[in-house]
Design a protein around this motif. Sequence first.
Motif, PDB file in Angstrom:
ATOM      1  N   LEU A   1      37.050  57.449  37.789  1.00  0.00           N
ATOM      2  CA  LEU A   1      38.036  56.515  37.237  1.00  0.00           C
ATOM      3  C   LEU A   1      39.435  56.943  37.654  1.00  0.00           C
ATOM      4  O   LEU A   1      39.755  58.133  37.626  1.00  0.00           O
TER       5      LEU A   1
ATOM      6  N   ILE B   1      33.346  54.502  29.033  1.00  0.00           N
ATOM      7  CA  ILE B   1      33.804  53.504  30.012  1.00  0.00           C
ATOM      8  C   ILE B   1      33.032  53.666  31.322  1.00  0.00           C
ATOM      9  O   ILE B   1      32.567  52.681  31.910  1.00  0.00           O
ATOM     10  N   MET B   2      32.884  54.903  31.772  1.00  0.00           N
ATOM     11  CA  MET B   2      32.152  55.166  33.015  1.00  0.00           C
ATOM     12  C   MET B   2      30.697  54.719  32.887  1.00  0.00           C
ATOM     13  O   MET B   2      30.167  54.035  33.773  1.00  0.00           O
TER      14      MET B   2
ATOM     15  N   GLU C   1      35.846  58.713  25.265  1.00  0.00           N
ATOM     16  CA  GLU C   1      36.096  57.304  25.581  1.00  0.00           C
ATOM     17  C   GLU C   1      35.921  57.062  27.081  1.00  0.00           C
ATOM     18  O   GLU C   1      35.333  56.060  27.490  1.00  0.00           O
TER      19      GLU C   1
ATOM     20  N   SER D   1      39.057  45.038  43.985  1.00  0.00           N
ATOM     21  CA  SER D   1      38.466  44.756  42.677  1.00  0.00           C
ATOM     22  C   SER D   1      39.608  44.842  41.670  1.00  0.00           C
ATOM     23  O   SER D   1      40.357  45.821  41.647  1.00  0.00           O
ATOM     24  N   SER D   2      39.735  43.804  40.889  1.00  0.00           N
ATOM     25  CA  SER D   2      40.819  43.758  39.917  1.00  0.00           C
ATOM     26  C   SER D   2      40.344  42.956  38.709  1.00  0.00           C
ATOM     27  O   SER D   2      39.564  42.027  38.872  1.00  0.00           O
TER      28      SER D   2
ATOM     29  N   SER E   1      29.298  52.572  30.717  1.00  0.00           N
ATOM     30  CA  SER E   1      29.109  51.124  30.510  1.00  0.00           C
ATOM     31  C   SER E   1      29.398  50.309  31.765  1.00  0.00           C
ATOM     32  O   SER E   1      28.909  49.193  31.903  1.00  0.00           O
ATOM     33  N   ASN E   2      30.177  50.861  32.689  1.00  0.00           N
ATOM     34  CA  ASN E   2      30.498  50.145  33.920  1.00  0.00           C
ATOM     35  C   ASN E   2      29.737  50.663  35.137  1.00  0.00           C
ATOM     36  O   ASN E   2      29.920  50.159  36.246  1.00  0.00           O
TER      37      ASN E   2
ATOM     38  N   VAL F   1      41.721  46.770  37.440  1.00  0.00           N
ATOM     39  CA  VAL F   1      41.203  48.117  37.675  1.00  0.00           C
ATOM     40  C   VAL F   1      40.714  48.726  36.363  1.00  0.00           C
ATOM     41  O   VAL F   1      41.464  48.813  35.394  1.00  0.00           O
ATOM     42  N   ILE F   2      39.452  49.125  36.362  1.00  0.00           N
ATOM     43  CA  ILE F   2      38.916  49.853  35.206  1.00  0.00           C
ATOM     44  C   ILE F   2      39.504  51.252  35.302  1.00  0.00           C
ATOM     45  O   ILE F   2      39.349  51.936  36.324  1.00  0.00           O
ATOM     46  N   HIS F   3      40.205  51.670  34.255  1.00  0.00           N
ATOM     47  CA  HIS F   3      40.899  52.952  34.310  1.00  0.00           C
ATOM     48  C   HIS F   3      41.013  53.548  32.903  1.00  0.00           C
ATOM     49  O   HIS F   3      40.641  52.919  31.919  1.00  0.00           O
ATOM     50  N   VAL F   4      41.537  54.757  32.872  1.00  0.00           N
ATOM     51  CA  VAL F   4      41.858  55.414  31.603  1.00  0.00           C
ATOM     52  C   VAL F   4      43.288  55.913  31.672  1.00  0.00           C
ATOM     53  O   VAL F   4      43.884  55.979  32.744  1.00  0.00           O
TER      54      VAL F   4
END
Length: 184
Positions: free
Chosen positions: A99, A90-91, A86, A72-73, A93-94, A75-78
């Motif tokens: 993460l 992010i967690m 924040e 999966s790209s 909403s996705n 990558v959803i990250h922080v």
Amino acid sequence: MQIPTAEDLKKRRIELGLTQVDLAKRAGVSQPLIARIETNDVDPRLSTVGKILTAFDEVKKEQQIVAKDIISSPVIHVEPAQLLEEAIMIMNSNGISQLPVIENGVPVGSLSEGAIVKTIAVKKSLAGMKVSNLMEESFPTVPQTTSVLTISHILERSPAVLVVEKGIVTGVITKSDIMKIVNG
């Protein structure tokens, strides 16, 4: 079609890098039965041999699929300096429970719902806290050419695997990505 001998089955299992336990699990039979078949102590039913051959075919197919085929790209990250609030947004909403924490393309840690919940239970507030305050160990990393079979084994002990190329994260693989392969 010739029915494989006990020696053929054992040789194929070893070539595919499977233990007797792995093969038994995949074929839906017991490990002692696999051992008895391989030592020629028991003459298996044709249906059992069919299950074993089907398991071999599935493993061979998995070994042909590599990390770059299922990542999966992006990558959803922080990042470590981001506020926890924040990260939680992010967690949420996705719809994800963990993460990777990435800085300049390099994995430096991870953040999980569990760590957040534990902190809330103790501190009652996350106001002003940064991701780096709750950061846990980074997810394991693999090159893009790593087989799905290897990744599956890593995912038994980790919630995610990061795929890297030249040290930079290019994608992520989770258990749900592996499940998609099984479903077609």
